[in-house]
Design an enzyme around this catalytic site. Structure first.
Site, PDB file in Angstrom:
ATOM      1  N   ASP A 192      33.782  43.863 -27.223  1.00 21.63           N
ATOM      2  CA  ASP A 192      35.150  44.062 -27.980  1.00 21.63           C
ATOM      3  C   ASP A 192      34.849  44.961 -29.130  1.00 21.63           C
ATOM      4  OD1 ASP A 192      34.925  41.766 -26.185  1.00 21.63           O
ATOM      5  OD2 ASP A 192      36.648  40.757 -27.001  1.00 21.63           O
ATOM      6  N   GLU A 248      37.045  41.202 -14.630  1.00 21.38           N
ATOM      7  CA  GLU A 248      36.124  39.735 -14.389  1.00 21.38           C
ATOM      8  C   GLU A 248      36.683  39.107 -13.152  1.00 21.38           C
ATOM      9  OE1 GLU A 248      36.145  37.636 -18.207  1.00 21.38           O
ATOM     10  OE2 GLU A 248      34.440  38.779 -18.792  1.00 21.38           O
TER      11      GLU A 248
HETATM   12  C1  BGC Z   1      37.432  39.363 -21.202  1.00 18.36           C
HETATM   13  C2  BGC Z   1      36.210  40.347 -21.743  1.00 18.36           C
HETATM   14  C3  BGC Z   1      36.046  39.810 -23.405  1.00 18.36           C
HETATM   15  C4  BGC Z   1      36.092  38.424 -23.638  1.00 18.36           C
HETATM   16  C5  BGC Z   1      36.171  38.160 -25.187  1.00 18.36           C
HETATM   17  C6  BGC Z   1      37.305  37.960 -21.756  1.00 18.36           C
HETATM   18  O1  BGC Z   1      38.594  37.221 -21.259  1.00 18.36           O
HETATM   19  O2  BGC Z   1      37.703  39.654 -19.998  1.00 18.36           O
HETATM   20  O3  BGC Z   1      36.331  41.600 -21.607  1.00 18.36           O
HETATM   21  O4  BGC Z   1      34.756  40.500 -23.637  1.00 18.36           O
HETATM   22  O5  BGC Z   1      37.218  38.020 -23.112  1.00 18.36           O
HETATM   23  O6  BGC Z   1      37.174  38.628 -25.772  1.00 18.36           O
END
Ligand code: BGC
Length: 768
Positions: A359, A489
């Site tokens: 992030d 994801e």
């Molecule tokens: C997201 C990731 C992110 C993480 C922390 C997750 O829900 O899919 O891309 O790095 O949250 O913000």
């Protein structure tokens, strides 16, 4: 969606108490100063719904991973930023009754206000106790931006219908827990505690990591505006130091306590010296006094707002939303310490453990690059440089060699510490975002010193990783990358995720350019690095070139759509608009295997790549892929809407851009995802800023100069923001009929608006 807060351009206001939303309000009204942070908890005892939270940046506990079936490659622990010693505590008793808003007979005239302009939290309320006595409580507190170990509270109590004994037990309490502790353990051990008649301190240490934190306080008392003499009675308990003052209070007279507190950790002070240093700083802030500390604190905020504010006229909700995002980003990270980073929840809750994710590089860096001195973004890059050895070790553990680095998906100290192997581990795309951020910083600032001194080594180690992570497919006659998870994801362990492959190829090309640059422009660094990493120029550069130009990039020729991964079109193609409301959010309503089998996308994936490398694609390609993927995206990550907003604006779909903007800008204020009680989505707040600056104003850096392509959302009268670009401070105002760009610095600059080039002299204004 919740809607209980008042609309105001500078404040977040809860008027009338909403106990059922208390944890949400506590998250929203968190204060921080980059070094420590505190949720909007009450000072006095509260037995209702609450998540106590006081966090010290960089102080963490490696909580042993909890899994059913242990497999090689699982991280040993999930690092957790700790709920640290409660420094705000004041137990209040009226007669024999402890004041507790949850058990009191009646609470009225309640108001809690987060003032974002000055960085303070105010609360007032009237409480009728079960013994019939009524009091008014007022408190004002801040975590000092000027002295980042310190916080101060002005806490007043007025008896409204009686004269009688009120007792204040002012305390610090280190006997606190994390609510997300894996084994319900406590993470702190007692070291020492001490209390006098108007002060006290507690030192505690973390188990396993042995961080020491000393929290100390001192206080003064006033009757109306006259300072009172008092003799407090000390209480010492396990990890607790308190001082009780009993006052014979008179009806309608206000008794005010000024509580000064410091939180010092062994990250910055030697363990032996902690108590002495704490006393020293405490003495200095106490003699400075609350009002003067507050002025210093507000001056720092004024300076921050002068560089980073965005004003929006004609839409107060949008105004409040964007300021809330900027406020939280500024209080989470100040760039003072390269060992610190930005947890997805900042100092507002425990979720995500306060650790560093991709992030930072993918979303946060651009915000700090444009709105803070250069050093701030540079410190974030240095954080990764300082963890390069660990990233190389990480890769070694997984069988990579020759200095290849795989940065962790989740980390506190450079070691991988995610807690969901299946989802996060294979998101090796994070490596690419780290290289991309180095490119972004260098391109934006034209400061090559970071690249030369540190960044190049990171880029090269990352390139080595990609070159080993791909394999040659004789079937495809291309390099392929198997077993990865892209940013989306809702797919795990896929082959040839387009985003990852494209990014890897880009990294390899970037690494080649970096070496060519160093050789030509910084030969000393070139030789230093070649020597240090035993770089085999002929072989490695050739290999990188071959891979980069022969990377497999899945594409469907029939529909001319970039494929998120091989086989994506085999999935049953359903659009989000055809999903029944009852199945949303998918992550709460569907089984995990159903999500994985579906075509639904959690967050920008192909579109993340198009966003990063926009210049590589023509408008038709962007438009086609945007429509295809947006229709399948459920935006169940807070990081998703901003990328869609920027691309929607790029292709001229302003309605979609605004819809996406609303989702990111008030995500926490309106508790859009029903999870603000866990903390605010700090890293995606940078995405809100991006949505305005890169989305609505269309800012890009092309060939070393700024380009804008601004439009005004029809819901707004005008908007205005500032950015610093290569030391020039520019203020852009976009109204219904004109664009004004004011150069507020002594440096002239060249920029383009709607593809027309303009020269903007120092301290001059361009009106279009
Ligand atoms: C997201 C990731 C992110 C993480 C922390 C997750 O829900 O899919 O891309 O790095 O949250 O913000």
């Amino acid at each position: 969606m919740k809607n209980y807060l008042k609309q105001d351009p500078w404040c977040i206001i809860e008027e009338g108490w909403h106990p059922q939303e208390n944890k949400i309000t506590e998250s929203l009204m968190s204060l921080g100063n980059g070094r420590m942070g505190q949720r909007g908890n009450f000072e006095e005892q509260f037995s209702g719904e609450t998540l106590q939270g006081n966090y010290i940046a960089g102080v963490y506990y490696p909580d042993k991973t909890r899994v059913g079936w242990w497999k090689n490659g699982y991280p040993e622990y999930f690092a957790k930023v700790l709920n640290a010693c409660n420094w705000i505590g004041i137990h209040l008793k009226v007669g024999e009754e402890e004041v507790d808003l949850h058990t009191a007979k009646h609470v009225s005239a309640f108001r809690r206000v987060l003032d974002m302009q000055g960085g303070t939290l105010f609360r007032s309320c009237e409480v009728e106790l079960n013994n019939g006595k009524q009091i008014r409580i007022e408190s004002l507190r801040f975590c000092s931006m000027a002295e980042d170990t310190a916080g101060a509270i002005k806490y007043s109590v007025t008896p409204l219908n009686f004269s009688g004994t009120i007792s204040f037990e002012v305390f610090v309490d280190g006997d606190v827990k994390n609510s997300d502790s894996n084994y319900d353990e406590k993470f702190w051990d007692a070291v020492l505690n001490d209390a006098g008649h108007n002060s006290g301190m507690v030192t505690v240490s973390t188990r396993k990591t042995n961080f020491h934190v000393c929290t100390a306080f001192a206080f003064t008392m006033y009757e109306n505006s006259v300072e009172m003499e008092f003799q407090g009675k000390p209480t010492l308990k396990d990890k607790y130091a308190g001082v009780t003052v009993n006052i014979e209070a008179k009806q309608n007279v206000t008794y005010t306590m000024y509580k000064y507190a410091v939180n010092l950790s062994s990250l910055n002070f030697s363990i032996d010296n902690l108590p002495n240093e704490a006393k020293k700083i405490l003495k200095s802030i106490t003699s400075k006094g609350f009002e003067s500390m507050l002025l210093d604190h507000q001056q720092v905020w004024a300076d921050k707002w002068a560089l980073s504010d965005i004003t929006i006229e004609g839409d107060i909700m949008a105004q409040q939303g964007i300021r809330f995002n900027i406020f939280q980003l500024n209080q989470t990270y100040t760039g003072e310490d390269a060992r610190l980073n930005i947890g997805p929840k900042g100092f507002t809750g425990e979720k995500y453990g306060g650790s560093t994710y991709w992030d930072t590089e993918a979303y946060c860096i651009p915000f700090y690059l444009s709105t803070a001195p250069e050093k701030v973004a540079r410190q974030l890059l240095l954080y990764r440089y300082n963890q390069l050895d660990k990233a190389i070790e990480n890769a070694q553990k997984l069988g990579f060699s020759n200095g290849a680095a795989l940065y962790p998906m989740v980390t506190m100290n450079g070691e991988e510490c995610h807690n969901e192997w299946e989802i996060t581990f294979e998101e090796i795309h994070r490596n690419g975002a780290i290289a991309y951020a180095i490119y972004n910083y260098t391109h934006y600032t034209a400061d090559y010193s970071y690249l030369e001194e540190a960044g190049a080594e990171v880029v090269l180690a990352i390139a080595r990783f990609w070159s080993q992570r791909v394999n040659f497919s004789t079937d495809k006659n291309k390099y392929v990358m198997l077993g990865v998870t892209g940013p989306n994801e809702y797919e795990n362990n896929v082959n040839n995720n387009w985003y990852t492959n494209y990014l890897a190829a880009w990294c390899l090309n970037f690494a080649i350019e970096v070496m060519e640059y160093l050789k030509a422009k910084s030969p000393e660094n070139y030789h230093r690095i070649v020597e240090k990493i035993k770089f085999d120029e002929t072989h490695e550069l050739k290999q990188w070139r071959t891979i980069a130009s022969n990377m497999y990039l899945p594409f469907d020729a029939k529909s001319e759509i970039i494929l998120q991964q091989e086989g994506y079109l085999d999935k049953e193609q359903i659009l989000v608009k055809d999903l029944p409301e009852s199945s949303r959010p998918l992550n709460q309503k569907w089984s995990w295997d159903r999500i994985l089998r579906s075509c639904f996308i959690k967050q920008a994936d192909v579109l993340q790549g198009i966003y990063f490398f926009e210049e590589d694609f023509d408008l038709d390609t962007i438009t086609r892929n945007f429509h295809f993927y947006e229709e399948r995206t459920v935006h169940e990550s807070s990081l998703s809407p901003c990328i869609h907003c920027i691309l929607a604006a790029k292709i001229g779909d302003y309605e979609k851009a605004y819809e996406m903007y609303l989702r990111t800008s008030r995500l926490d204020l309106d508790d859009y995802n029903n999870d603000t009680e866990d903390g605010c989505h700090i890293t995606s707040m940078a995405g809100t800023w991006l949505s305005i600056v890169q989305g609505f104003a269309g800012m890009r850096v092309v060939n070393s100069s700024l380009h804008f392509n601004p439009y005004l959302p029809q819901q707004w009268m005008q908007y205005s923001f500032k950015i610093t670009f290569r030391k020039a401070l520019l203020k852009l105002t976009i109204t219904k009929d004109r664009i004004e760009i004011e150069n507020q610095s002594g440096i002239s600059t060249v920029l383009s608006v709607y593809d027309q080039e303009y020269k903007l002299d120092a301290n001059s204004t361009l009106v279009i």
